[in-house]
Design an enzyme around this catalytic site. Sequence first.
Site, mmCIF file in Angstrom:
data_model
loop_
_atom_site.group_PDB
_atom_site.id
_atom_site.type_symbol
_atom_site.label_atom_id
_atom_site.label_comp_id
_atom_site.label_asym_id
_atom_site.label_seq_id
_atom_site.Cartn_x
_atom_site.Cartn_y
_atom_site.Cartn_z
ATOM 1 N N ARG A 77 -1.370 -22.894 2.734
ATOM 2 C CA ARG A 77 -1.852 -21.765 3.558
ATOM 3 C C ARG A 77 -0.895 -21.538 4.719
ATOM 4 O O ARG A 77 -0.600 -20.411 5.109
ATOM 5 C CB ARG A 77 -3.277 -22.044 4.069
ATOM 6 C CG ARG A 77 -3.703 -21.152 5.229
ATOM 7 C CD ARG A 77 -5.203 -21.134 5.488
ATOM 8 N NE ARG A 77 -5.824 -22.430 5.501
ATOM 9 C CZ ARG A 77 -5.698 -23.347 6.478
ATOM 10 N NH1 ARG A 77 -4.968 -23.097 7.546
ATOM 11 N NH2 ARG A 77 -6.322 -24.515 6.387
ATOM 12 N N TYR A 93 -5.665 6.220 5.860
ATOM 13 C CA TYR A 93 -6.465 5.640 4.778
ATOM 14 C C TYR A 93 -7.878 5.331 5.281
ATOM 15 O O TYR A 93 -8.052 4.758 6.364
ATOM 16 C CB TYR A 93 -5.777 4.367 4.251
ATOM 17 C CG TYR A 93 -6.626 3.607 3.272
ATOM 18 C CD1 TYR A 93 -7.137 4.231 2.125
ATOM 19 C CD2 TYR A 93 -6.956 2.280 3.485
ATOM 20 C CE1 TYR A 93 -7.941 3.539 1.235
ATOM 21 C CE2 TYR A 93 -7.753 1.575 2.593
ATOM 22 C CZ TYR A 93 -8.247 2.213 1.475
ATOM 23 O OH TYR A 93 -9.043 1.515 0.597
ATOM 24 N N ASP A 125 2.278 2.377 9.566
ATOM 25 C CA ASP A 125 1.935 2.011 8.196
ATOM 26 C C ASP A 125 2.923 2.750 7.295
ATOM 27 O O ASP A 125 2.859 3.965 7.144
ATOM 28 C CB ASP A 125 0.482 2.409 7.911
ATOM 29 C CG ASP A 125 0.022 2.027 6.511
ATOM 30 O OD1 ASP A 125 0.876 1.951 5.609
ATOM 31 O OD2 ASP A 125 -1.189 1.825 6.322
ATOM 32 N N LYS A 149 0.835 -1.198 -3.224
ATOM 33 C CA LYS A 149 1.328 0.105 -3.665
ATOM 34 C C LYS A 149 2.784 0.001 -4.121
ATOM 35 O O LYS A 149 3.064 -0.720 -5.056
ATOM 36 C CB LYS A 149 1.129 1.122 -2.525
ATOM 37 C CG LYS A 149 -0.267 1.061 -1.890
ATOM 38 C CD LYS A 149 -1.368 1.342 -2.910
ATOM 39 C CE LYS A 149 -2.747 1.521 -2.311
ATOM 40 N NZ LYS A 149 -3.544 0.323 -2.123
HETATM 41 O O1 P1T Z 1 -5.891 -1.795 -0.457
HETATM 42 P P1 P1T Z 1 -5.110 -2.620 0.512
HETATM 43 O O2 P1T Z 1 -3.972 -3.343 -0.112
HETATM 44 O O3 P1T Z 1 -5.972 -3.511 1.350
HETATM 45 O O4 P1T Z 1 -4.388 -1.599 1.532
HETATM 46 C C1 P1T Z 1 -5.078 -0.720 2.364
HETATM 47 C C2 P1T Z 1 -4.233 0.486 2.652
HETATM 48 C C3 P1T Z 1 -3.500 0.521 3.829
HETATM 49 N N1 P1T Z 1 -2.714 1.577 4.144
HETATM 50 C C4 P1T Z 1 -2.596 2.624 3.307
HETATM 51 C C5 P1T Z 1 -1.732 3.780 3.693
HETATM 52 C C6 P1T Z 1 -3.288 2.647 2.097
HETATM 53 O O5 P1T Z 1 -3.133 3.718 1.297
HETATM 54 C C7 P1T Z 1 -4.136 1.557 1.754
HETATM 55 C C8 P1T Z 1 -4.925 1.526 0.493
HETATM 56 N N2 P1T Z 1 -5.089 2.792 -0.110
HETATM 57 C C9 P1T Z 1 -5.729 3.037 -1.282
HETATM 58 C C10 P1T Z 1 -6.348 2.090 -2.013
HETATM 59 C C11 P1T Z 1 -5.737 4.447 -1.707
HETATM 60 O O6 P1T Z 1 -6.015 4.748 -2.883
HETATM 61 O O7 P1T Z 1 -5.428 5.321 -0.869
#
Ligand code: P1T
Length: 396
Positions: A63, A115, A188, A213
């Site tokens: 961890r 988001y 972001d 992503k």
């Molecule tokens: O899903 P996660 O890995 O926890 O990430 C969150 C997140 C953070 N920032 C942006 C710009 C994002 O698009 C996302 C997650 N977004 C999606 C799941 C979506 O379909 O828009």
Amino acid sequence: MMGGDPLLSGFENPEDFGFETRAIRAGQPHDQRTGGVVTPISLSTTFAQDAPGSPKNGYEYSRTGNPTRHAYEACVASLEGAKYGFAFASGLSAEDALFRQLSPGSQILLGNDAYGGTFRLIDSVHGKKSGLANAAVDLTKPEQIEEVWTPDTKMVWLETPTNPMLSVFDIQAIAELVHNLGGIVVVDNTFATPYLQQPLSLGADVVVHSATKYIGGHSDVVGGFVATNHESLADDLVYVQNAVGAVPSPFDCYLALRGVKTLPVRMDRHCENAQRIVSLLKAHDAVSQVLYPGLAEHPGHEIASRQMKNFGGMVSFRLVAGQAAAERLVTTTEIFTLAESLGAVESLIEHPGVMTHLSVAGSALEVPDDLVRVSVGIESADDLVADLTQALDQLA
Ligand code: P1T
């Protein structure tokens, strides 16, 4: 990533190499024992010590630090032009590690499009439960930051391009303004990726990613990332990463590291294919508005041209016939799969209002109900255009 893996050597100065080379090699020198060119998946949860508190090779518990994770952290930090990079179990846990840096009573200013899960984390988890205030600002007008700034404001949080409205914010202008006010700027960079946009070089203090992503790129790993050049913030982040423990597994790190090697070529194709989809949408009668920073008429086009290498693979559009048409359209494509998420090789389509952005309903970040978002993949552009055309034609 605080220091390298002592068992691996070579490629010690990644900054001497181009982005594409770093994507494949940074943090990933050959295994000295076997000569293996691929970073091993290091599954051991614990590491032998010579004496109490003296780990043999810098690792004590997985961890706290893991060789596969360190390789991945070094690679993505290098791509963002950052000295420090930290991998997390999801994009939201990466964001959470940053919000934990703020004391109760602090205020976060948030771009007025983001988001839905980010808003929920800020407003509901850290807001209602832990005493962080937030206010949404139209960051296309950076001067509005000054109007809402209070002595408690500590952080400006922005996506650019934003999810799902594809708004573009001027990172350099915002960073200058916020630094003068004494705050920090977090970008972001999920939609743009470090291949298309380098926020730290434009003055941002921190970059955050949903590595789920484009970094992973294949819809097979959930992950998050934070990169920064601030040493004291890095110390605080490494502390939270270990103390809270929202770390990705070694296998997740391996998948993300494998995915990021092809980021540059994938992004080039995502951008090309998105351009084809944009041309189709612009010409189709069923579409009332196309949101894509590559369009000359996009209000952020000039800024995007300056701060991005290309305009990305995300496209949103609004339909003349409203919400019912949007909800119908997303069920009539074949290659574009109706699903949440984005940024992977396969094309996805969704209705943000009832899917990814349901949690912003009724807030300043609410999205239009006639909006459709596509994540344009790297399949044949002809097939993608044909698929979306037949679906749009059904709305006539
Ligand atoms: O899903 P996660 O890995 O926890 O990430 C969150 C997140 C953070 N920032 C942006 C710009 C994002 O698009 C996302 C997650 N977004 C999606 C799941 C979506 O379909 O828009």
